[in-house]
Design a protein around this motif. Structure first.
Motif, PDB file in Angstrom:
ATOM      1  N   THR A   9      20.527  -7.048 -22.424  1.00 21.10           N
ATOM      2  CA  THR A   9      20.793  -6.084 -23.504  1.00 21.10           C
ATOM      3  C   THR A   9      21.226  -6.808 -24.768  1.00 21.10           C
ATOM      4  O   THR A   9      20.814  -6.442 -25.878  1.00 21.10           O
ATOM      5  N   ILE A  33      18.000   8.491 -22.092  1.00 21.54           N
ATOM      6  CA  ILE A  33      17.854   8.647 -20.640  1.00 21.54           C
ATOM      7  C   ILE A  33      17.920   7.266 -19.998  1.00 21.54           C
ATOM      8  O   ILE A  33      17.381   6.303 -20.533  1.00 21.54           O
ATOM      9  N   ALA A  34      18.626   7.168 -18.869  1.00 18.07           N
ATOM     10  CA  ALA A  34      18.814   5.891 -18.155  1.00 18.07           C
ATOM     11  C   ALA A  34      19.585   4.902 -19.040  1.00 18.07           C
ATOM     12  O   ALA A  34      19.187   3.743 -19.198  1.00 18.07           O
ATOM     13  N   HIS A  40      23.420  -0.296 -25.153  1.00 15.01           N
ATOM     14  CA  HIS A  40      22.430   0.141 -26.149  1.00 15.01           C
ATOM     15  C   HIS A  40      22.966   1.338 -26.925  1.00 15.01           C
ATOM     16  O   HIS A  40      22.841   1.406 -28.147  1.00 15.01           O
ATOM     17  N   ASP A  57      22.782   9.167 -17.638  1.00 12.34           N
ATOM     18  CA  ASP A  57      22.334   8.351 -16.503  1.00 12.34           C
ATOM     19  C   ASP A  57      22.705   9.116 -15.223  1.00 12.34           C
ATOM     20  O   ASP A  57      23.676   9.884 -15.249  1.00 12.34           O
ATOM     21  N   PRO A  58      21.986   8.902 -14.120  1.00 12.75           N
ATOM     22  CA  PRO A  58      22.392   9.589 -12.881  1.00 12.75           C
ATOM     23  C   PRO A  58      23.455   8.829 -12.097  1.00 12.75           C
ATOM     24  O   PRO A  58      24.059   9.382 -11.176  1.00 12.75           O
ATOM     25  N   ASP A  59      23.690   7.574 -12.447  1.00 12.14           N
ATOM     26  CA  ASP A  59      24.537   6.708 -11.620  1.00 12.14           C
ATOM     27  C   ASP A  59      26.007   6.788 -12.067  1.00 12.14           C
ATOM     28  O   ASP A  59      26.311   6.513 -13.238  1.00 12.14           O
ATOM     29  N   ALA A  62      27.319   3.758 -13.901  1.00 14.79           N
ATOM     30  CA  ALA A  62      26.807   3.666 -15.277  1.00 14.79           C
ATOM     31  C   ALA A  62      27.567   4.633 -16.179  1.00 14.79           C
ATOM     32  O   ALA A  62      27.984   4.262 -17.289  1.00 14.79           O
ATOM     33  N   LEU A  84      22.335  12.809 -15.782  1.00 13.90           N
ATOM     34  CA  LEU A  84      20.962  13.326 -15.923  1.00 13.90           C
ATOM     35  C   LEU A  84      20.034  12.503 -15.044  1.00 13.90           C
ATOM     36  O   LEU A  84      20.000  11.271 -15.135  1.00 13.90           O
ATOM     37  N   ASP A  85      19.300  13.190 -14.183  1.00 15.35           N
ATOM     38  CA  ASP A  85      18.265  12.564 -13.356  1.00 15.35           C
ATOM     39  C   ASP A  85      16.920  12.945 -13.971  1.00 15.35           C
ATOM     40  O   ASP A  85      16.547  14.127 -13.982  1.00 15.35           O
ATOM     41  N   ALA A  86      16.211  11.946 -14.465  1.00 13.01           N
ATOM     42  CA  ALA A  86      14.948  12.233 -15.166  1.00 13.01           C
ATOM     43  C   ALA A  86      13.969  12.969 -14.271  1.00 13.01           C
ATOM     44  O   ALA A  86      13.165  13.776 -14.759  1.00 13.01           O
ATOM     45  N   SER A  87      14.015  12.705 -12.973  1.00 10.37           N
ATOM     46  CA  SER A  87      13.014  13.294 -12.081  1.00 10.37           C
ATOM     47  C   SER A  87      13.251  14.790 -11.848  1.00 10.37           C
ATOM     48  O   SER A  87      12.442  15.448 -11.198  1.00 10.37           O
ATOM     49  N   ILE A 103      15.097   3.268 -22.102  1.00  4.85           N
ATOM     50  CA  ILE A 103      14.933   1.815 -22.081  1.00  4.85           C
ATOM     51  C   ILE A 103      15.032   1.312 -20.640  1.00  4.85           C
ATOM     52  O   ILE A 103      16.031   1.554 -19.953  1.00  4.85           O
ATOM     53  N   ASN A 104      13.984   0.619 -20.205  1.00  4.36           N
ATOM     54  CA  ASN A 104      14.014  -0.052 -18.887  1.00  4.36           C
ATOM     55  C   ASN A 104      14.296   0.892 -17.722  1.00  4.36           C
ATOM     56  O   ASN A 104      15.123   0.582 -16.854  1.00  4.36           O
ATOM     57  N   MET A 105      13.592   2.004 -17.671  1.00  6.09           N
ATOM     58  CA  MET A 105      13.693   2.862 -16.480  1.00  6.09           C
ATOM     59  C   MET A 105      12.363   2.993 -15.746  1.00  6.09           C
ATOM     60  O   MET A 105      12.337   3.044 -14.515  1.00  6.09           O
ATOM     61  N   SER A 109      12.281   2.707 -11.190  1.00  7.39           N
ATOM     62  CA  SER A 109      12.570   4.014 -10.586  1.00  7.39           C
ATOM     63  C   SER A 109      11.249   4.503 -10.001  1.00  7.39           C
ATOM     64  O   SER A 109      10.177   4.049 -10.401  1.00  7.39           O
TER      65      SER A 109
HETATM   66  C1  LIG Z   1      17.513  -1.531 -15.351  1.00  6.65           C
HETATM   67  S1  LIG Z   1      18.648  -0.231 -15.675  1.00  6.65           S
HETATM   68  C2  LIG Z   1      18.450  -0.049 -17.427  1.00  6.65           C
HETATM   69  C3  LIG Z   1      19.686   0.391 -18.105  1.00  6.65           C
HETATM   70  C4  LIG Z   1      19.645   0.328 -19.644  1.00  6.65           C
HETATM   71  N1  LIG Z   1      18.733   1.291 -20.202  1.00  6.65           N
HETATM   72  C5  LIG Z   1      19.288  -1.059 -20.096  1.00  6.65           C
HETATM   73  O1  LIG Z   1      18.171  -1.309 -20.517  1.00  6.65           O
HETATM   74  O2  LIG Z   1      20.170  -1.924 -19.986  1.00  6.65           O
HETATM   75  C6  LIG Z   1      17.817   1.174 -15.021  1.00  6.65           C
HETATM   76  C7  LIG Z   1      18.588   2.458 -15.201  1.00  6.65           C
HETATM   77  O3  LIG Z   1      17.754   3.528 -14.806  1.00  6.65           O
HETATM   78  C8  LIG Z   1      18.581   4.498 -14.223  1.00  6.65           C
HETATM   79  N2  LIG Z   1      17.747   5.400 -13.424  1.00  6.65           N
HETATM   80  C9  LIG Z   1      17.176   5.166 -12.238  1.00  6.65           C
HETATM   81  N3  LIG Z   1      16.566   6.266 -11.791  1.00  6.65           N
HETATM   82  C10 LIG Z   1      16.727   7.205 -12.755  1.00  6.65           C
HETATM   83  C11 LIG Z   1      16.337   8.564 -12.873  1.00  6.65           C
HETATM   84  N4  LIG Z   1      15.650   9.179 -11.917  1.00  6.65           N
HETATM   85  N5  LIG Z   1      16.687   9.237 -13.983  1.00  6.65           N
HETATM   86  C12 LIG Z   1      17.384   8.631 -14.976  1.00  6.65           C
HETATM   87  N6  LIG Z   1      17.804   7.351 -14.893  1.00  6.65           N
HETATM   88  C13 LIG Z   1      17.477   6.662 -13.792  1.00  6.65           C
HETATM   89  C14 LIG Z   1      19.565   3.682 -13.403  1.00  6.65           C
HETATM   90  O4  LIG Z   1      20.707   4.420 -13.028  1.00  6.65           O
HETATM   91  C15 LIG Z   1      19.863   2.546 -14.356  1.00  6.65           C
HETATM   92  O5  LIG Z   1      20.980   2.825 -15.173  1.00  6.65           O
END
Ligand SMILES: C[S@@+](CC[C@H](N)C(=O)[O-])C[C@H]1O[C@@H](n2cnc3c(N)ncnc32)[C@H](O)[C@@H]1O
Length: 205
Positions: A9, A33-34, A40, A57-59, A62, A84-87, A103-105, A109
């Protein structure tokens, strides 16, 4: 609460900010999202003061990290994180957004998360609103970098449902939700920023 930090990051946030400066509206609510650790969100909110930044984020770890960053250094326009769970776009806790950033999801996933991301974006965004994604992609007309081949294999070892997606598959999915690829920006380390724009003609909102 621990404010988590990642070297990746620190490397990519300034360059992603440049893409966002060019493509996000000057004012309005951005749904991230995520958001992961929240670095960021902190950086973008601090540098884009006309926008209100909603990290999600769902975690739980996080979410705690985002809250910790916000408490320590948060800008006034950085909102408290939401789960929030994107799915599951039907359960998103935000009913409208002027832009969405993810970014990076997509590669880290299951595909259902990407399907939900575009379904939710198609529903939430205003006409001509943008969804910006960042991460690695496979592209039919571009030879895949060896580092991305190795990364894809390592993702699939961690979880067979993960993996670097074909940009063309993501574009086709976007099209099914009224979004079209508006810009493709090559980023360092074989990543891409993709800017999808909701059709200006759609008036389903
Ligand atoms: C590699 S990390 C990226 C985090 C941040 N965006 C970054 O670039 O540093 C992936 C992220 O995706 C989130 N993630 C995984 N499945 C997801 C879902 N179904 N909906 C939303 N976020 C999700 C994880 O919890 C995690 O925080």
């Amino acid at each position: 609460m621990t404010a988590l930090s990642s070297p990746a990051t620190a490397r990519n946030k300034a360059l992603i900010l440049e893409v966002l400066r060019e493509h996000l509206p000057a004012r309005g609510l951005v749904l991230e999202i995520a958001a992961g650790a929240g670095e960021h969100a902190l950086h973008m909110a601090g540098n884009l003061p006309g926008l209100t930044w909603q990290p999600t984020d769902p975690d739980p770890q996080a979410l705690a990290s985002i809250a910790a960053w916000r408490e320590q250094e948060g800008a006034p326009n950085l909102l408290a994180p939401l789960e929030l769970d994107a799915s599951r776009p039907d359960s998103w806790p935000v009913r409208s957004a002027d832009a969405i950033v993810c970014i990076n999801m997509i590669h880290i996933s299951p595909w259902a998360a990407t399907e939900g991301l575009f379904a939710g974006a198609g529903r939430l965004l205003p006409p001509a609103g943008v969804l910006v994604t960042y991460g690695p992609y496979l592209e039919d007309e571009v030879e895949t970098a060896p580092s991305n081949v190795a990364f894809d294999a390592s993702l699939k070892r961690r979880n067979p449902a993960w993996g670097i997606r074909r940009r063309e598959d993501v574009e086709a999915l976007a099209g099914r939700h009224g979004l079209a690829l508006h810009a493709r920006v090559a980023m360092p380390a074989n990543n891409l920023s993709l800017v999808f724009r909701r059709s200006a003609e759609m008036n389903g909102r």
